[in-house]
Design a protein around this motif. Structure first.
Motif, PDB file in Angstrom:
ATOM      1  N   LEU A   1     -21.384 131.564  26.697  1.00 34.48           N
ATOM      2  CA  LEU A   1     -21.421 132.581  27.493  1.00 34.48           C
ATOM      3  C   LEU A   1     -20.226 133.145  28.317  1.00 34.48           C
ATOM      4  O   LEU A   1     -19.930 134.189  28.736  1.00 34.48           O
ATOM      5  CB  LEU A   1     -22.931 132.737  28.249  1.00 34.48           C
ATOM      6  CG  LEU A   1     -23.989 132.380  27.392  1.00 34.48           C
ATOM      7  CD1 LEU A   1     -25.290 132.448  28.376  1.00 34.48           C
ATOM      8  CD2 LEU A   1     -24.100 133.649  26.553  1.00 34.48           C
ATOM      9  N   LEU A   2     -19.609 131.940  28.870  1.00 32.21           N
ATOM     10  CA  LEU A   2     -18.480 132.280  29.661  1.00 32.21           C
ATOM     11  C   LEU A   2     -17.251 132.763  28.953  1.00 32.21           C
ATOM     12  O   LEU A   2     -16.475 133.564  29.354  1.00 32.21           O
ATOM     13  CB  LEU A   2     -18.244 130.816  30.642  1.00 32.21           C
ATOM     14  CG  LEU A   2     -16.943 131.057  31.555  1.00 32.21           C
ATOM     15  CD1 LEU A   2     -16.963 131.937  32.627  1.00 32.21           C
ATOM     16  CD2 LEU A   2     -16.918 129.479  32.198  1.00 32.21           C
ATOM     17  N   GLU A   3     -17.180 132.098  28.118  1.00 36.25           N
ATOM     18  CA  GLU A   3     -15.920 132.269  27.082  1.00 36.25           C
ATOM     19  C   GLU A   3     -15.869 133.701  26.637  1.00 36.25           C
ATOM     20  O   GLU A   3     -14.718 134.094  26.183  1.00 36.25           O
ATOM     21  CB  GLU A   3     -15.949 131.178  25.955  1.00 36.25           C
ATOM     22  CG  GLU A   3     -14.548 131.009  25.215  1.00 36.25           C
ATOM     23  CD  GLU A   3     -13.451 130.799  25.917  1.00 36.25           C
ATOM     24  OE1 GLU A   3     -12.283 130.946  25.535  1.00 36.25           O
ATOM     25  OE2 GLU A   3     -13.494 130.161  27.125  1.00 36.25           O
TER      26      GLU A   3
ATOM     27  N   ASN B   1     -29.263 137.081  27.813  1.00 32.67           N
ATOM     28  CA  ASN B   1     -29.449 135.821  27.991  1.00 32.67           C
ATOM     29  C   ASN B   1     -30.104 135.728  29.532  1.00 32.67           C
ATOM     30  O   ASN B   1     -30.913 134.990  29.639  1.00 32.67           O
ATOM     31  CB  ASN B   1     -28.416 134.817  27.703  1.00 32.67           C
ATOM     32  CG  ASN B   1     -28.251 134.458  26.332  1.00 32.67           C
ATOM     33  OD1 ASN B   1     -28.995 133.837  25.858  1.00 32.67           O
ATOM     34  ND2 ASN B   1     -27.219 135.133  25.448  1.00 32.67           N
ATOM     35  N   ALA B   2     -29.387 136.328  30.308  1.00 23.58           N
ATOM     36  CA  ALA B   2     -29.821 136.209  31.729  1.00 23.58           C
ATOM     37  C   ALA B   2     -31.320 137.014  31.968  1.00 23.58           C
ATOM     38  O   ALA B   2     -31.960 136.147  32.498  1.00 23.58           O
ATOM     39  CB  ALA B   2     -28.891 136.876  32.731  1.00 23.58           C
ATOM     40  N   GLY B   3     -31.617 137.767  31.088  1.00 22.68           N
ATOM     41  CA  GLY B   3     -32.986 138.405  31.172  1.00 22.68           C
ATOM     42  C   GLY B   3     -34.045 137.386  31.091  1.00 22.68           C
ATOM     43  O   GLY B   3     -35.168 137.088  31.813  1.00 22.68           O
ATOM     44  N   TRP B   4     -34.057 136.695  29.874  1.00 22.89           N
ATOM     45  CA  TRP B   4     -34.899 135.733  29.375  1.00 22.89           C
ATOM     46  C   TRP B   4     -35.109 134.467  30.130  1.00 22.89           C
ATOM     47  O   TRP B   4     -36.105 133.851  30.528  1.00 22.89           O
ATOM     48  CB  TRP B   4     -34.925 135.514  27.930  1.00 22.89           C
ATOM     49  CG  TRP B   4     -33.713 134.459  27.403  1.00 22.89           C
ATOM     50  CD1 TRP B   4     -32.698 134.906  26.863  1.00 22.89           C
ATOM     51  CD2 TRP B   4     -33.930 132.910  27.521  1.00 22.89           C
ATOM     52  NE1 TRP B   4     -31.769 133.778  26.495  1.00 22.89           N
ATOM     53  CE2 TRP B   4     -32.511 132.647  26.992  1.00 22.89           C
ATOM     54  CE3 TRP B   4     -34.610 132.077  27.932  1.00 22.89           C
ATOM     55  CZ2 TRP B   4     -32.301 131.327  26.863  1.00 22.89           C
ATOM     56  CZ3 TRP B   4     -34.543 130.864  27.937  1.00 22.89           C
ATOM     57  CH2 TRP B   4     -33.141 130.340  27.408  1.00 22.89           C
ATOM     58  N   ILE B   5     -33.871 134.110  30.682  1.00 19.70           N
ATOM     59  CA  ILE B   5     -33.879 132.864  31.624  1.00 19.70           C
ATOM     60  C   ILE B   5     -34.126 133.156  33.016  1.00 19.70           C
ATOM     61  O   ILE B   5     -35.125 132.351  33.466  1.00 19.70           O
ATOM     62  CB  ILE B   5     -32.282 132.332  31.598  1.00 19.70           C
ATOM     63  CG1 ILE B   5     -31.420 131.756  30.388  1.00 19.70           C
ATOM     64  CG2 ILE B   5     -32.015 131.432  32.915  1.00 19.70           C
ATOM     65  CD1 ILE B   5     -30.230 131.791  30.413  1.00 19.70           C
ATOM     66  N   MET B   6     -34.230 134.328  33.354  1.00 18.13           N
ATOM     67  CA  MET B   6     -34.801 134.621  34.828  1.00 18.13           C
ATOM     68  C   MET B   6     -36.212 134.720  34.646  1.00 18.13           C
ATOM     69  O   MET B   6     -36.915 134.358  35.497  1.00 18.13           O
ATOM     70  CB  MET B   6     -34.195 135.856  35.346  1.00 18.13           C
ATOM     71  CG  MET B   6     -32.603 135.682  35.836  1.00 18.13           C
ATOM     72  SD  MET B   6     -32.059 137.207  36.510  1.00 18.13           S
ATOM     73  CE  MET B   6     -32.931 137.217  38.155  1.00 18.13           C
TER      74      MET B   6
ATOM     75  N   PHE C   1     -28.926 131.490  21.209  1.00 16.57           N
ATOM     76  CA  PHE C   1     -29.246 131.231  22.406  1.00 16.57           C
ATOM     77  C   PHE C   1     -30.111 132.502  22.818  1.00 16.57           C
ATOM     78  O   PHE C   1     -31.263 132.109  23.371  1.00 16.57           O
ATOM     79  CB  PHE C   1     -28.181 131.243  23.436  1.00 16.57           C
ATOM     80  CG  PHE C   1     -28.726 130.234  24.629  1.00 16.57           C
ATOM     81  CD1 PHE C   1     -29.532 129.179  24.662  1.00 16.57           C
ATOM     82  CD2 PHE C   1     -28.261 130.748  25.946  1.00 16.57           C
ATOM     83  CE1 PHE C   1     -29.855 128.672  25.880  1.00 16.57           C
ATOM     84  CE2 PHE C   1     -28.580 130.273  27.000  1.00 16.57           C
ATOM     85  CZ  PHE C   1     -29.187 128.972  27.019  1.00 16.57           C
ATOM     86  N   ALA C   2     -29.801 133.530  22.615  1.00 16.39           N
ATOM     87  CA  ALA C   2     -30.592 134.752  23.116  1.00 16.39           C
ATOM     88  C   ALA C   2     -31.805 134.753  22.164  1.00 16.39           C
ATOM     89  O   ALA C   2     -32.748 135.112  22.816  1.00 16.39           O
ATOM     90  CB  ALA C   2     -29.708 136.047  23.236  1.00 16.39           C
ATOM     91  N   ALA C   3     -31.777 134.770  20.972  1.00 13.86           N
ATOM     92  CA  ALA C   3     -32.830 134.964  19.975  1.00 13.86           C
ATOM     93  C   ALA C   3     -33.957 133.990  20.089  1.00 13.86           C
ATOM     94  O   ALA C   3     -34.934 134.313  20.342  1.00 13.86           O
ATOM     95  CB  ALA C   3     -32.440 134.620  18.514  1.00 13.86           C
ATOM     96  N   VAL C   4     -33.451 132.525  20.298  1.00 16.67           N
ATOM     97  CA  VAL C   4     -34.210 131.578  20.448  1.00 16.67           C
ATOM     98  C   VAL C   4     -35.102 131.546  21.794  1.00 16.67           C
ATOM     99  O   VAL C   4     -36.149 131.409  22.017  1.00 16.67           O
ATOM    100  CB  VAL C   4     -33.786 130.239  20.235  1.00 16.67           C
ATOM    101  CG1 VAL C   4     -34.767 128.868  20.599  1.00 16.67           C
ATOM    102  CG2 VAL C   4     -33.143 130.091  18.988  1.00 16.67           C
ATOM    103  N   GLY C   5     -34.477 131.971  22.830  1.00 13.93           N
ATOM    104  CA  GLY C   5     -34.891 131.904  24.314  1.00 13.93           C
ATOM    105  C   GLY C   5     -35.616 132.937  24.500  1.00 13.93           C
ATOM    106  O   GLY C   5     -36.650 132.931  25.259  1.00 13.93           O
ATOM    107  N   TRP C   6     -35.335 134.364  24.118  1.00 14.20           N
ATOM    108  CA  TRP C   6     -36.316 135.471  24.047  1.00 14.20           C
ATOM    109  C   TRP C   6     -37.726 135.263  23.170  1.00 14.20           C
ATOM    110  O   TRP C   6     -38.737 135.490  23.650  1.00 14.20           O
ATOM    111  CB  TRP C   6     -35.789 136.771  23.678  1.00 14.20           C
ATOM    112  CG  TRP C   6     -35.085 137.443  25.033  1.00 14.20           C
ATOM    113  CD1 TRP C   6     -33.541 137.710  24.960  1.00 14.20           C
ATOM    114  CD2 TRP C   6     -35.675 138.079  25.825  1.00 14.20           C
ATOM    115  NE1 TRP C   6     -33.379 138.427  26.128  1.00 14.20           N
ATOM    116  CE2 TRP C   6     -34.774 138.595  26.661  1.00 14.20           C
ATOM    117  CE3 TRP C   6     -36.888 138.205  26.253  1.00 14.20           C
ATOM    118  CZ2 TRP C   6     -35.132 139.273  27.994  1.00 14.20           C
ATOM    119  CZ3 TRP C   6     -37.176 138.891  27.352  1.00 14.20           C
ATOM    120  CH2 TRP C   6     -36.262 139.229  28.285  1.00 14.20           C
ATOM    121  N   ALA C   7     -37.420 134.598  22.167  1.00 12.54           N
ATOM    122  CA  ALA C   7     -38.929 134.211  21.477  1.00 12.54           C
ATOM    123  C   ALA C   7     -39.812 133.363  22.113  1.00 12.54           C
ATOM    124  O   ALA C   7     -41.015 133.625  22.362  1.00 12.54           O
ATOM    125  CB  ALA C   7     -38.400 133.738  19.922  1.00 12.54           C
TER     126      ALA C   7
END
Length: 285
Positions: A238-240, A181-186, A262-268
């Protein structure tokens, strides 16, 4: 000007001439950029280590100054909030230690994602390397710092005799999910903040707000019947998935599902933006 070709930018004919592969779609070029950036792990890992050494050059403790400051923060906030919330320090200090260390990592990659391209303007304009490599460099640098900070939890856990056992191995999967998740957010923040320079201060304010609404210093149980509100906060999940295994508890299935979704939608969404605007990043700098 120093240039370096990589897949998706140019190709070489049998006669030695170089030509631009203009028939390739932007999506293919964006994918080649991501793939080539990941393959050059030796380069971005060394650059990340170099950034750490440069930041703490001529320092006695080096990056362990971060560990020391984190230890002071955990001890002071643990005593203050443990007293205010009337919590047992034996259970609260480990909770706070892993929570603060992980949240510091999250806040760091959010902030540095905003300037990941801006601070490397001379390099991007003079050296042709994958854009994704700059993101991986910053992510690796923050992961190293996170490794120093999580030592505090190990010390606190040893003091209070906490041993997660086999359940603790789930924290490795949780960290992997956080990194994905950090990858796509950054990458997304890097593009947005390069184009719109007013966004970084906004992101900094949002991070402060997220810190207070995310159970870092307070436990979700304090919400009582309104604990369902945590479901709407992706950073809580993500923290939990990291904190719960380290404390000896298996995270709920909803946290894994939320993190993966969150990762799938974010990376797409990020990949679509990267494919369209990748070529413009250098011009926005």
């Amino acid at each position: 000007m120093i240039t370096e070709s990589f897949p998706g930018s140019a190709a070489r004919r049998k006669d030695g001439a170089v030509y631009d592969s203009g028939d390739r779609s932007e999506a293919v070029r964006a994918w080649d950029d991501l793939r080539e950036g990941a393959m050059r792990w030796r380069l971005w890992s060394r650059l990340g280590w170099h950034d750490i050494r440069k930041r703490y050059r001529r320092s006695v403790l080096g990056p362990f100054w971060l560990t020391l400051s984190m230890a002071v923060m955990v001890a002071s906030l643990g005593l203050i909030y443990g007293t205010l919330f009337r919590l047992d320090l034996e259970g609260y200090l480990p909770f706070l230690a892993v929570g603060l260390a992980t949240w510091t990592f999250i806040a760091s990659f959010l902030n540095e994602g905003c300037i990941s391209f801006i601070e490397l303007e001379p390099l991007i304009k003079n050296v042709r390397i994958p854009m994704s490599l700059h993101i991986l460099r910053a992510l690796w640098r923050n992961l190293i710092i996170y490794g120093h900070n999580i030592v505090i939890f190990a010390v606190v856990a040893a003091i209070f005799g906490i041993w997660p056992g086999a359940t603790g191995l789930l924290a490795v999967a949780g960290l992997a999910l956080l990194l994905v998740n950090a990858g796509w957010i950054m990458l997304l923040l890097g593009m947005i903040c390069t184009r719109f320079r007013d966004v970084p201060p906004i992101i900094a304010s949002v991070i402060q707000l997220l810190f207070f609404v995310t159970p870092v210093m307070w436990k979700p149980e304090l919400l009582g019947d309104r604990r369902y509100l945590m479901v709407l906060n992706p950073f809580y999940h993500l923290l939990e998935v990291i904190r719960a295994p380290l404390l000896g508890h298996a995270p709920g299935w909803e946290s894994w599902v939320a993190g993966l979704l969150f990762a799938a939608v974010g990376w797409a969404f990020t990949f679509a933006c990267f494919a369209r605007f990748r070529k413009r990043i250098a011009y926005w700098l």
